[in-house]
Write an enzyme that holds these catalytic residues in place. Structure first.
Site, PDB file in Angstrom:
ATOM      1  N   LYS A 111      41.323  14.356  33.762  1.00  0.00           N
ATOM      2  CA  LYS A 111      41.180  13.859  32.392  1.00  0.00           C
ATOM      3  C   LYS A 111      40.531  12.480  32.342  1.00  0.00           C
ATOM      4  CE  LYS A 111      44.384  16.935  30.278  1.00  0.00           C
ATOM      5  NZ  LYS A 111      45.048  17.625  31.402  1.00  0.00           N
TER       6      LYS A 111
HETATM    7  C1  LIG Z   1      45.151  19.016  31.424  1.00  0.00           C
HETATM    8  C2  LIG Z   1      45.211  19.641  32.748  1.00  0.00           C
HETATM    9  C3  LIG Z   1      44.860  20.985  32.922  1.00  0.00           C
HETATM   10  C4  LIG Z   1      44.461  21.872  31.771  1.00  0.00           C
HETATM   11  O1  LIG Z   1      43.224  21.506  31.231  1.00  0.00           O
HETATM   12  P1  LIG Z   1      42.798  22.049  29.780  1.00  0.00           P
HETATM   13  O2  LIG Z   1      41.472  21.448  29.529  1.00  0.00           O
HETATM   14  O3  LIG Z   1      43.845  21.535  28.833  1.00  0.00           O
HETATM   15  O4  LIG Z   1      42.788  23.511  29.843  1.00  0.00           O
HETATM   16  C5  LIG Z   1      44.894  21.507  34.206  1.00  0.00           C
HETATM   17  N1  LIG Z   1      45.273  20.761  35.254  1.00  0.00           N
HETATM   18  C6  LIG Z   1      45.626  19.465  35.129  1.00  0.00           C
HETATM   19  C7  LIG Z   1      46.064  18.705  36.330  1.00  0.00           C
HETATM   20  C8  LIG Z   1      45.595  18.851  33.873  1.00  0.00           C
HETATM   21  O5  LIG Z   1      45.943  17.580  33.747  1.00  0.00           O
END
Ligand SMILES: *Cc1c(COP(=O)(O)O)cnc(C)c1O
Length: 499
Positions: A111
């Site tokens: 993220k």
């Molecule tokens: C947020 C997250 C996901 C999921 O991603 P999306 O874009 O919400 O589908 C998967 N793995 C990790 C480690 C995350 O932080």
């Protein structure tokens, strides 16, 4: 030139900077590019650049009203000295397949790629729209968005941020990352409920009090904000560039991406990469035991009325996957999308029609794996390939193994083509050290901190610098509230900010 429309009503049409400023469309829909033709290009014109160069090309297409000079400057500001790997998102060969490591940013989860960018995009959007209010970012987190958003917005002028996280629903390290967040403008608050409760609470607050006090407006750092989604498109191109550079594929050959999925933001970024012209065969949506999307891609039936499982991949513990609405628009059109979303809100389920399902299946595959299957993958891949992965990546890896076992079932025309498989690795194994150590058969220590040390000793993989210091930092945020009190909490924060 790309403009943004609501998934539920094409008459709602705004510029890219306005879409970023608003977060969500006023009718409750999500903003999406109005015309997929205007994002098409020759992918060679993207992958000839390094990560920042690719970001510039892609952002310029999706955010045209910022202008090229501004975009180029924003990209540089967003990624300068933020990522500890020179590729930003490096690709590793693991066995016969590939892992795209997205976790070299400040909070050690993927993220960071988008949340390094969003504060810059948002504050600039404020200027472009002569918007005077203070912006209060509201974010519901399943674990990783929270710390990345708090880090990204910390002390950014003209903004403040509140993060709601599910009490007990995240790892100790994730919790510490949030409650020790610095910045005079940051608030982290635990809620008594799960991620879906946090997310629906936030959505309601957006609808009820978009301007909680005069001089303060709400916006979102969740992946419902298009400013969060677009920066993620870049690493799909980066993966392709690195596959070519490594001599692993020939130019033009298609690739499968396996994506550990929660809110479907990452998957949606992959869909946009495909629509832009990147050679992608399948986008494989990997879920944990919360397999609502697996059923959906199998049958076209979305049914949130199922037990909520707390798993060892908590960032994927989601039953209402918001960004799926964006995909629905492109497959089903605005009327059906609005209708399905209404049914979901009122009855907890909807069923898309057969034609729509057929369209979906041409590109998407939904597969799920259990905690146990994920854990076995971590252990096996560590033993056989000397490669350490986190619990979310492991779910995707397990889904890849299932996919390969029955790849024939998904091929469009029975061709025996072998595609390169790229698993997106969304978090550092150190964010989930307890589970990772268990999976590789190591003895557990008493705290996350000593588990990290131990993991480093055993594996030789260095602890990410952003995680090493969370245990010694001061705890600044300790509130726990019930979901009914979220709105009042927001109003109280807004009053402090507005003063
Ligand atoms: C947020 C997250 C996901 C999921 O991603 P999306 O874009 O919400 O589908 C998967 N793995 C990790 C480690 C995350 O932080």
């Amino acid at each position: 030139m790309v403009n943004y429309i609501s998934t539920r009503n094409t008459n709602i049409k705004v510029s890219s900077s306005k879409a970023i400023l608003d977060g969500q469309a006023p009718d409750g829909g999500l903003y999406i590019p109005d015309d997929l033709n205007s994002i098409k290009l020759d992918y060679h014109d993207v992958i000839k650049y390094d990560f920042n160069g690719m970001a510039k090309v892609i952002w310029n297409i999706f955010f045209p009203d910022y202008g090229e000079d501004l975009i180029n400057d924003l990209v540089e500001r967003s990624y300068k000295n933020k990522f500890s790997n020179e590729q930003t998102t490096p690709l590793e060969k693991v066995g016969k397949d590939y892992v795209l490591e997205l976790y070299y940013g400040p909070t050690a989860a993927f993220k960071d790629v988008a949340l390094s960018a969003l504060p810059n995009l948002l504050t600039t959007a404020k200027d472009l729209n002569s918007f005077q209010d203070e912006i209060l970012i509201l974010t519901a987190t399943s674990g990783d968005t929270g710390s990345a958003a708090l880090y990204g917005f910390s002390d950014v002028p003209g903004t403040s941020i509140i993060v709601f996280f599910p009490e007990g629903g995240i790892s100790e390290t994730q919790r510490l990352q949030m409650v020790t967040a610095s910045g005079a403008n940051t608030y982290a608050c635990a809620i008594k409920g799960n991620f879906d409760d946090a997310q629906s609470g936030v959505k309601e607050i957006f609808n009820n009090i978009p301007k909680p006090v005069s001089g303060v407006s709400l916006s979102s750092a969740n992946s419902i904000n298009i400013g969060r989604l677009v920066p993620q498109i870049v690493y799909y191109f980066s993966a392709y560039r690195q596959l070519l550079e490594g001599g692993y594929i020939s130019d033009g050959s298609k690739v499968n991406f396996i994506v550990p999925t929660g809110n479907f933001g990452d998957m949606m970024a992959g869909y946009f990469a495909l629509q832009m012209g990147l050679p992608i065969n399948k986008l494989i949506c990997a879920s944990n035991n919360n397999d609502v999307l697996t059923e959906f891609f199998e049958t076209g039936h979305y049914n949130r009325k199922r037990p909520f499982h707390k798993t060892t991949s908590p960032s994927m513990d989601i039953l209402v996957s918001s960004n799926l609405e964006r995909l629905l628009y492109y497959i089903c059109g605005p009327e059906n999308t609005a209708n399905y979303m209404k049914l979901l809100a009122e009855t907890g389920e909807y069923q898309i029609n057969t034609d729509e399902l057929t369209q979906l299946k041409k590109i998407f595959v939904g597969i799920s794996a259990s905690d146990k299957e994920g854990s076995e993958c971590i252990g096996n891949i560590y033993k056989n390939e000397n490669y350490l992965m986190d619990t979310h990546t492991a779910i995707a890896w397990s889904c890849l193994e299932q996919f390969k076992d029955k790849a024939w079932a998904y091929s469009n025309n029975n061709e025996e083509t072998e595609y390169a498989n790229v698993v997106l690795s969304t978090a550092s194994p150190y964010k989930f050290c307890h589970e990772v150590l268990t999976a590789i058969g190591a003895e557990l220590k008493f705290s996350d901190e000593s588990n990290m040390q131990k993991c480093q000793e055993i594996t030789g993989v260095p602890i990410p610098s952003g995680l090493a210091d969370v245990f010694s930092k001061e705890i600044r945020h300790s509130k726990v509230i019930s979901t009914e009190d979220m709105q009042q909490y927001v109003i109280d924060c807004a009053k402090t900010i507005g003063e």
